[in-house]
Design an enzyme around this catalytic site. Sequence first.
Site, short mmCIF file in Angstrom:
data_model
loop_
_atom_site.label_atom_id
_atom_site.label_comp_id
_atom_site.label_asym_id
_atom_site.label_seq_id
_atom_site.Cartn_x
_atom_site.Cartn_y
_atom_site.Cartn_z
N LYS A 209 0.84 -1.19 0.00
CA LYS A 209 0.00 0.00 0.00
C LYS A 209 0.89 1.25 0.00
O LYS A 209 0.68 2.16 -0.78
CB LYS A 209 -0.87 -0.06 1.26
CG LYS A 209 -2.00 0.90 1.32
CD LYS A 209 -2.93 0.45 2.45
CE LYS A 209 -3.72 1.60 3.00
NZ LYS A 209 -4.54 1.21 4.15
N GLU A 215 10.68 -4.57 4.35
CA GLU A 215 10.77 -5.98 3.93
C GLU A 215 10.42 -6.13 2.46
O GLU A 215 11.13 -6.79 1.69
CB GLU A 215 9.79 -6.85 4.75
CG GLU A 215 10.13 -6.99 6.22
CD GLU A 215 9.53 -5.91 7.10
OE1 GLU A 215 9.20 -4.82 6.57
OE2 GLU A 215 9.40 -6.15 8.31
N GLY A 269 -4.93 -2.61 5.59
CA GLY A 269 -4.10 -3.69 5.05
C GLY A 269 -4.65 -5.06 5.38
O GLY A 269 -4.80 -5.92 4.51
N ARG A 270 -5.03 -5.28 6.65
CA ARG A 270 -5.45 -6.64 7.06
C ARG A 270 -6.85 -7.00 6.59
O ARG A 270 -7.32 -8.10 6.82
CB ARG A 270 -5.32 -6.80 8.57
CG ARG A 270 -6.02 -5.75 9.41
CD ARG A 270 -5.59 -5.85 10.87
NE ARG A 270 -6.10 -4.75 11.68
CZ ARG A 270 -5.54 -3.56 11.80
NH1 ARG A 270 -4.43 -3.29 11.10
NH2 ARG A 270 -6.04 -2.63 12.57
N GLU A 355 -4.25 -7.55 15.71
CA GLU A 355 -3.80 -6.21 15.34
C GLU A 355 -4.98 -5.23 15.49
O GLU A 355 -4.77 -4.06 15.79
CB GLU A 355 -3.29 -6.20 13.89
CG GLU A 355 -2.31 -5.07 13.62
CD GLU A 355 -1.54 -5.24 12.31
OE1 GLU A 355 -0.35 -5.52 12.37
OE2 GLU A 355 -2.14 -5.09 11.24
N HIS A 386 -3.95 -34.71 18.06
CA HIS A 386 -2.79 -35.50 18.47
C HIS A 386 -1.71 -34.60 19.03
O HIS A 386 -0.55 -34.99 19.11
CB HIS A 386 -2.26 -36.29 17.28
CG HIS A 386 -3.28 -37.22 16.72
ND1 HIS A 386 -3.32 -38.56 17.03
CD2 HIS A 386 -4.36 -36.99 15.92
CE1 HIS A 386 -4.36 -39.12 16.41
NE2 HIS A 386 -5.01 -38.18 15.74
N LYS A 513 9.53 -1.01 14.31
CA LYS A 513 10.03 -0.65 12.97
C LYS A 513 11.00 0.52 13.10
O LYS A 513 12.08 0.51 12.51
CB LYS A 513 8.86 -0.20 12.08
CG LYS A 513 8.04 -1.29 11.47
CD LYS A 513 7.17 -0.67 10.38
CE LYS A 513 5.97 -1.50 10.05
NZ LYS A 513 5.01 -0.84 9.18
C1 G6Q Z 1 -2.31 -4.24 8.31
C2 G6Q Z 1 -1.09 -3.55 8.64
C3 G6Q Z 1 0.18 -4.16 8.09
C4 G6Q Z 1 0.46 -3.83 6.62
C5 G6Q Z 1 1.91 -4.22 6.30
C6 G6Q Z 1 2.28 -3.98 4.85
O1 G6Q Z 1 -3.42 -3.86 8.57
O2 G6Q Z 1 -1.22 -2.22 8.31
O3 G6Q Z 1 0.22 -5.54 8.27
O4 G6Q Z 1 -0.43 -4.48 5.79
O5 G6Q Z 1 2.78 -3.51 7.13
O6 G6Q Z 1 2.15 -2.64 4.51
P1 G6Q Z 1 2.27 -2.17 3.03
O7 G6Q Z 1 1.16 -2.75 2.25
O8 G6Q Z 1 2.20 -0.66 3.06
O9 G6Q Z 1 3.60 -2.66 2.51
#
Ligand code: G6Q
Length: 522
Positions: A209, A215, A269-270, A355, A386, A513
């Site tokens: 986003k 990463e 994002g989630r 989250e 198990h 971060k």
């Molecule tokens: C989700 C968070 C987080 C996010 C990641 C990736 O709700 O905001 O998990 O999706 O940090 O972010 P980008 O899509 O900006 O790379």
Amino acid sequence: MALKNYNPTKTNSWYKLSEHFNASQNIVLKELFQNEENRKGKFSIVLDDLEVDYSKNKITQETIDLLVELANEVELKDAIEKYFTGEIINATEGRAVLHTALRSTNEDAILVDGKDIKPKIQTTLRKIRAFSNKVISGKWKGYTGKSITDVVNIGIGGSDLGPDMVVESLKFYKNKLNTHFVSNVDGDHVSEVLRNLNPETTLFVIVSKTFTTQETISNANTIKNWFLKSASIFDVAKHFVAVSTNLDAVYDFGIDKNNVFPMWNWVGGRFSLWSAVGLSISLAVGFDHFRGLLDGAEEMDNHFRTANFEENIPVVLALLSVWYNNFYGAETEAILPYTQYLSKLPSYLQQAVMESNGKGVDRNGEEVSYQTGTIVWGSTGTNMQHAFMQLVHQGTKLIPADFIGFKTSLHGLEDHHEKLMANYKAQMDALAFGKTKEEVHLELKTSGDLDKINSLLPYKVFQGNRPSNAILFEKLTPKALGKLIALYEHKIFVQGIIWNIYSYDQFGVELGKELAKKILKK
Ligand code: G6Q
């Protein structure tokens, strides 16, 4: 209009629930089932191909009535409307929360900053469809003229977990493309994924986003360098596409303007797998199945928005979870799907739930004096029987559990499916009804182990009285999966409203971060 503010523990219904809890905590599920003729029917909700049986909970009708009273007292209905119509309910980030708009097929406009967002959503869906068709059919060619065989999703958190979980869950419906996911900044992750890939036939989907996530950008650059060992910079456009809101950064990376799929800041994002973040889903199973997923979610949205709270699946499951979390003091909930396809669901839900509702400050800016977000964890049945189920059956902790099952298997093998579903039912019965001293005594006696009765009896007793929900679908289809995910999304929402917290920010992930960046500089 922002969400209203309440201290849930100061409401009338909370007070009544506390009284009710004190009076009823010695409730015995076995007795309730003996005394109530149609307890299962009374505490079940059916929505087309889905049946949720919540009768094996430590509740009576009075518990449900009081929990619904709580939902009414915190004006849940009003909050739901604000959620669906695009009010700025993510106040700490100044945003609407509109993942529901992504799957909506009705004509109602949804305004963000005075503009209807529906046309943008439709245009993007058409772009996803056209692109997926081109890649799947083999018309999209790589730099040496070959068709694409492999797709790599590069993203992390919300830009990885959702698509990864859905692609795994819908593996049965997959086409010939192989889909891979790279998320961790651990170089060994990307190295392993690249190991068997051919740059001529691989398509990389960079999902970010912000397009600044350490990463994802590190992995994307490493992959681009790997690609450029055999191809030229002019070939990047044929092998890299992006899903992002940050267009400048995407173009700087070398991605063609036509190959950028938009994201919007009103989708968290989630909760973004329904947007272009789901591109790798559409590539893996085809656009029609992706649409099926959206349709299933929309059915759950309509149910959630319109059903009475007593008959509303996400509302009832959220209220039951509040009952255990805030009155019984349960700390965790188990997610137990009885299908190997859903092996990634627990970790997907860990992000969505923890989250969102892992917050200790309320909507007044005050520290909360009560418990909020539950810890969720789990694994697939029967494997977990198990393993960790020992603690759930006989340990000292109360762990409410969701058992997710499917009446029909996808590949057939009827005898396997009968065994699987017998276990599904047996686990819930064992948790609820346990095994009494008398039963163990009789069992040891009839097996001729009379001498062992004294030494073994206490260890073989199951107290039972442990709660579970049976979430049972006809079959694992894209639609059913969409419904299931949306069910949990709305459960999260309801709990956030009741706990008076902001579910849609995630400041808690920022500090680590920042510190990592500082340490890296040093
Ligand atoms: C989700 C968070 C987080 C996010 C990641 C990736 O709700 O905001 O998990 O999706 O940090 O972010 P980008 O899509 O900006 O790379």
